[in-house]
Design a protein around this motif. Structure first.
Motif, PDB file in Angstrom:
ATOM      1  N   GLY A  67      -6.534  -4.373  11.438  1.00 22.51           N
ATOM      2  CA  GLY A  67      -5.949  -4.283  10.098  1.00 22.51           C
ATOM      3  C   GLY A  67      -4.666  -5.078   9.970  1.00 22.51           C
ATOM      4  N   TYR A  68      -3.999  -5.324  11.067  1.00 17.93           N
ATOM      5  CA  TYR A  68      -2.785  -6.151  10.958  1.00 17.93           C
ATOM      6  C   TYR A  68      -3.084  -7.598  11.364  1.00 17.93           C
ATOM      7  CZ  TYR A  68      -2.594  -4.762  15.918  1.00 17.93           C
ATOM      8  OH  TYR A  68      -2.897  -4.516  17.224  1.00 17.93           O
ATOM      9  N   TYR A  69      -2.088  -8.449  11.218  1.00 19.99           N
ATOM     10  CA  TYR A  69      -2.222  -9.869  11.552  1.00 19.99           C
ATOM     11  C   TYR A  69      -1.262 -10.190  12.685  1.00 19.99           C
ATOM     12  CZ  TYR A  69      -4.751 -10.388   7.136  1.00 19.99           C
ATOM     13  OH  TYR A  69      -5.666 -10.288   6.126  1.00 19.99           O
ATOM     14  N   ARG A 118       3.340  -8.447  15.018  1.00 16.91           N
ATOM     15  CA  ARG A 118       2.349  -8.010  14.034  1.00 16.91           C
ATOM     16  C   ARG A 118       2.924  -8.053  12.626  1.00 16.91           C
ATOM     17  NH1 ARG A 118       0.345  -2.536  17.247  1.00 16.91           N
ATOM     18  NH2 ARG A 118      -0.145  -3.622  19.209  1.00 16.91           N
ATOM     19  N   PHE A 129       3.567 -11.029   4.008  1.00 15.45           N
ATOM     20  CA  PHE A 129       3.422 -10.027   5.047  1.00 15.45           C
ATOM     21  C   PHE A 129       4.726  -9.265   5.233  1.00 15.45           C
ATOM     22  CE2 PHE A 129       0.473 -13.415   5.814  1.00 15.45           C
ATOM     23  CZ  PHE A 129      -0.705 -12.762   6.171  1.00 15.45           C
ATOM     24  N   THR A 187       0.857  -1.193   0.000  1.00 15.79           N
ATOM     25  CA  THR A 187       0.000   0.000   0.000  1.00 15.79           C
ATOM     26  C   THR A 187       0.891   1.241   0.000  1.00 15.79           C
ATOM     27  OG1 THR A 187       0.038   0.087   2.401  1.00 15.79           O
ATOM     28  CG2 THR A 187      -1.748  -1.184   1.381  1.00 15.79           C
ATOM     29  N   TRP A 224       1.804  -7.121   8.425  1.00 16.61           N
ATOM     30  CA  TRP A 224       0.850  -6.408   7.569  1.00 16.61           C
ATOM     31  C   TRP A 224       0.823  -7.058   6.201  1.00 16.61           C
ATOM     32  CZ3 TRP A 224       3.511  -4.417  11.565  1.00 16.61           C
ATOM     33  CH2 TRP A 224       2.805  -3.620  12.482  1.00 16.61           C
ATOM     34  N   MET A 226       2.472   1.707   3.343  1.00 15.82           N
ATOM     35  CA  MET A 226       3.658   0.846   3.513  1.00 15.82           C
ATOM     36  C   MET A 226       4.876   1.440   2.822  1.00 15.82           C
ATOM     37  SD  MET A 226       2.643  -3.088   2.845  1.00 15.82           S
ATOM     38  CE  MET A 226       1.396  -3.776   3.908  1.00 15.82           C
ATOM     39  N   ARG A 260       8.329  -2.114  14.981  1.00 14.66           N
ATOM     40  CA  ARG A 260       7.226  -1.445  14.283  1.00 14.66           C
ATOM     41  C   ARG A 260       7.135  -0.008  14.798  1.00 14.66           C
ATOM     42  NH1 ARG A 260       3.858  -5.514  17.859  1.00 14.66           N
ATOM     43  NH2 ARG A 260       3.401  -4.186  19.658  1.00 14.66           N
ATOM     44  N   ASN A 266       8.789  -5.625  17.891  1.00 14.76           N
ATOM     45  CA  ASN A 266       7.676  -6.354  17.269  1.00 14.76           C
ATOM     46  C   ASN A 266       7.747  -7.861  17.504  1.00 14.76           C
ATOM     47  OD1 ASN A 266       5.263  -6.460  15.700  1.00 14.76           O
ATOM     48  ND2 ASN A 266       6.465  -7.032  13.888  1.00 14.76           N
TER      49      ASN A 266
END
Lengths: 599, 599
Positions: free
Chosen positions: A186-188, A275, A229, A142, A277, A145, A235, A245
């Motif tokens: 929105g994140y994993y 996390r 990801f 994105t 993304w 990002m 982060r 992170n």
């Protein structure tokens, strides 16, 4: 210790005389470039290689990175080097001006990286990986990002990695088990382990940005469940602060070669706080990774060529200086000993290295040129197919032949070659990874025989043949080339016939049987591809020899002609034995079952 | 870590079924031996390998010998091992009873050393060298020398070395510069430097006995000036006391592999107090050394086979246990992953290792049998010629192919193969010395093409061909062997024709041109020699499969048949490409001159 690791003269020959890379400036994207800008880029790359890299070649081997309390400490020479990489814009040199790139042809960037690799492959791995990881964000990420990562990565301040391999999953990437669990933010949440992650931790960069394959929790099994990801070591939180992170580095491997670059064990989510993304779309992880894979495989191929180059120039220098024995026709012990390079068997080994190295480098530039043309929309489909077709060859031939080429460099040194005081044993160790990483030789063999030759209904293969035929036709103007032209024509016919025979049998046999000897088929194909490049180089050299040239140039072009003759006479002929095997119906490797290995 | 390094079953197969080594007991010298005594010897060797050697394989690599103030400190595991070597009579096992030997066939001793080498080659080097040095004293020394040295050496208390190489002299031994000056006391004053002297200094033996080549002061240049001397680190003075003999160890090399065995720099006579005693006659040094060289070259060949064996069993074990991917016809990701050994390409790499290793081991036993027959006076001339003829093949084929075989063992491991946690990278490093020491591959190539094929007016070559033809005739009784019999017949005919063509050309061309591709000729000859051994093994295995045998035996014999098929179908075919090159008139490696390598 050797003083030379690569030939500038040969690079100029390839860029200007064989491939005319500057002709790319007919396309708007490259319009600011010409021979002169390329010269400056290569000059700078040579200077970086000579000043910041080659002096640490052995030192980084002897003082490899070490792990302590979760952190990997790398050689201090990495600091000025990464700074230079960032400031010089080397990581994104081929990218558009608007994101800080130089719109440099990939071809020229690859040549620069060839020099870096020849000077010190371990160092070169760091920016190469950052470039690869950044490319994934650039291509699929994105805007947010891109804003968050690219500038820092291009500056060499944040290290990038490709985090694919797991303790139980190497070649079989569809089986990875690292889990990504969606959240409402929105994140994993990421949980899993990765191994062999090059530059996966470092004390000299502020952050490590892992481009990581993981499997959606409760998602489909196999490839469709895998997504890509971005998982940074640190982060950025809402306040813009760096926050750990939960990507822990549990150790590094002690390995055979390219010791200057650590390969790390990573553990994500041990504290349930890792996390990730999503980059691109769910389920597209492997497909995205493979879109970038061509470039990575070119990098590996060129990296292998660079090590062969370093080892070759070390062996050449040694052979020019070390005296031993007399020529075969002169046994009078009162005559002085001659330099090693006077012995035919030594020259044979040098020619082997030179022919493998320069032939592979030419192929790398050929493929990079196709990539550049593709990227500016020039017959993109055709050029893309040629790239795809040639990738397994470019990745594998220098990697596998490099074992023998660096071995020959050791052999020329005799007992000294076995000793750490000379650089060749290190090249021999360093290169051994290349047939393994970014797709093993076995994977590449399956790729070319199982996919590439029949891809687009055989169109890629046809295009490739027509490219060779163009070279053959050009070479036919030179009576000096009658012999190699005839041999390459014969080889191309054999390639067509053999491939057709194999594909004809395909329907009647199991896929396993069809692919059983695909590694040998890849070797067969590779010999022909390198012979093609040698025919091109011989033609250009013979043409140049007709003009009024300096003695030094004459020696250079004659060296090209002899090396080409060597390749055709000693290497290309291997296709005959390979063809015998590839046509054989004795499927011994398929039929033998595991218990027959027992005793 | 792997658990197996060699196959006992295969050794029994070779000793009892293929070569019937026990039949040697028809000669009085071997009359006390039979299958049972051999079994006990091999049992003991296996126990020593397993208990005293293999456990230290990696440890001796990680903790190599170090040099401190003139002394080399070796791994402590060397102490019980050398004790065992001495007490068990392993160093002089083949020698007569009257000097403490066991009158064991050399064949059986070589097999024991094969096991030692597979378990831990670095350790094995020490007794092997002592045996070689003691042989020179045994063969050429005075009774006084024998009394002084042999007992201690055979007991493993005094280490022996072969001190040939100097800083500027490796392959070209006629150029050595170490000086021996006669004195009126019967001994010579020695002055000079040697390098790469394996086990040249050690803290675990009381003395080091160097069998050293030196040049008589003011004597003739070249080979006629060279004599052999025994130069101990400590000499025994008139009072029977040990007295330092001015042989200083200035350091050891840091090397790529077989790190457990130090290679030392020696400096003789720095204090003008180094004494050497002439062994045999003045001027006969190289000739004497070369009388012992056959055995040393067999040792190197077997040492290479032993490393291939260790790497093979490590790779086999890994392939049996490691799961990765699915077979080519099964891509459903929900099915379980299969063991690596289920993949055809993995089996191909295992078969390659197995075929190279077992074929070479058979050839080693074949040559050792000829040696044993020669030593008891059975057709000594003929058997001696067969030994001489086959030595360059036996020394070189496993050494050079071993690079690729151990490389295949790495490849099977994937990324793990590159890591120090697995043993294969060490075998890959360890074996790289074998194409160099005791005569490089280049020297071996010159030996076979330049001397052996035309030796005794071609009689050795004829004898060799008749040996192969005997095997072919025996195999013709088996319809299952029609294909390999035909292929070997074709290969023998090609060998005869090609060799005749090369020898025909010899008179018209320079010696340099004649020998330029001798390394390729050696490879050509080697493929045929190994194929011959595989035909023998296949015949014995097929015959055994006809009887009522256990499932385990059936698997073993089937494994032999498949491995033989692999060798004929994938390896022997290489002769076709080699023959194309060997017949070529393009003498590119002779014609290219040194300036064409410049740029």
């Amino acid at each position: 210790m050797a003083t030379k690791f690569a030939s500038r003269r040969n690079i100029d020959f390839l860029i200007n005389e064989v491939f005319d890379v500057a002709s790319l400036n007919r396309f708007p994207y490259f319009e600011d470039h010409d021979e002169e800008t390329f010269r400056m880029v290569i000059d700078t790359a040579m200077k970086i290689s000579t000043d910041l890299m080659f002096p640490y070649f052995k030192d980084m081997d002897v003082q490899p990175p070490y792990w302590k309390e979760g952190k990997v400490y790398v050689h201090s020479a990495m600091v000025p080097f990464l700074e230079e990489m960032g400031q010089g814009g080397w990581i994104q040199a081929e990218k558009p001006y608007d994101i800080g790139g130089q719109q440099l042809p990939l071809t020229i960037k690859e040549i620069a990286y060839f020099l870096f690799g020849a000077a010190n492959y371990s160092m070169n791995v760091y920016p190469m990986l950052t470039a690869g990881a950044a490319n994934l964000i650039y291509e699929f990420g994105t805007q947010e990002m891109k804003d968050m990562y690219l500038e820092k990565m291009y500056a060499g301040k944040w290290q990038g990695t490709m985090a694919l391999t797991e303790p139980d999953v190497g070649s079989s990437l569809g089986d990875i088990t690292t889990i990504a669990e969606p959240t409402e933010h929105g994140y994993y949440m990421i949980k899993g382990k990765k191994i062999f992650i090059s530059a996966g931790n470092s004390n000299v960069t502020e952050n490590i940005v892992h481009l990581m394959l993981a499997r959606l929790k409760d998602g489909p099994s196999g490839v469709p469940g895998i997504s890509l990801f971005v998982v940074p070591e640190y982060r950025i939180n809402e306040k813009g602060e760096m926050e750990y992170n939960d990507v822990a580095c549990g150790g590094i491997e002690h390995k055979l070669g390219y010791k200057g670059s650590p390969i790390c064990q990573l553990s994500m989510g041990e504290e349930k706080n890792c996390r990730g993304w999503l980059v691109g779309e769910l389920g597209q992880g492997l497909a995205q990774m493979f879109k970038m894979m061509n470039e990575e495989r070119i990098n590996i191929g060129i990296g292998a060529v660079s090590k062969i180059s370093g080892a070759y120039y070390a062996a050449l220098e040694y052979a020019q200086q070390r005296k031993q024995g007399r020529k075969a026709d002169q046994k009078d012990p009162t005559t002085p000993m001659v330099d090693l390079i006077e012995h035919a068997d030594i020259k044979r080994m040098l020619l082997f290295q030179k022919a493998v190295m320069e032939g592979s480098l030419a192929l790398a530039i050929q493929v990079s040129m196709y990539q550049d043309l593709m990227s500016v929309g020039e017959e993109s489909e055709e050029n893309g197919m040629l790239v795809d077709f040639l990738i397994p060859i470019l990745k594998t031939y220098p990697s596998e032949m490099g074992i023998l080429a660096t071995s020959a460099a050791i052999q020329i040194h005799g007992g000294y070659g076995f000793c750490g005081d000379f650089p060749v044993e290190q090249y021999y160790r360093d290169i051994r990874i290349d047939p393994i990483h970014e797709g093993t030789t076995g994977i590449q063999g399956q790729d070319i025989l199982g996919r590439k030759v029949s891809m687009n209904k055989g169109k890629a293969f046809e295009l490739y043949i027509s490219e060779i035929e163009k070279s053959i036709n050009k070479a036919k103007d030179f009576p000096e080339l009658i012999k190699p032209v005839g041999e390459l024509e014969r080889a191309v016919n054999l390639m067509k016939d053999l491939t057709a025979e194999l594909l004809d049998k395909k329907a009647e046999i199991s896929k396993e049987t069809f692919l059983a000897d695909s590694v040998l088929y890849l070797e067969f194909m590779s010999q022909i591809a390198i012979a093609w490049q040698w025919l091109e180089m011989m033609r250009v050299a013979i043409n140049a020899l007709k003009g009024p040239i300096s003695d030094q140039d004459k020696a250079f072009y004659q060296g090209k002609v002899y090396s080409g003759r060597y390749f055709f006479d000693y290497e290309l002929i291997k296709i005959d034995s390979l063809a015998i095997r590839l046509r054989s119906d004795d499927k011994v490797t398929v039929e033998i079952t595991r218990e027959y290995f027992e005793d």
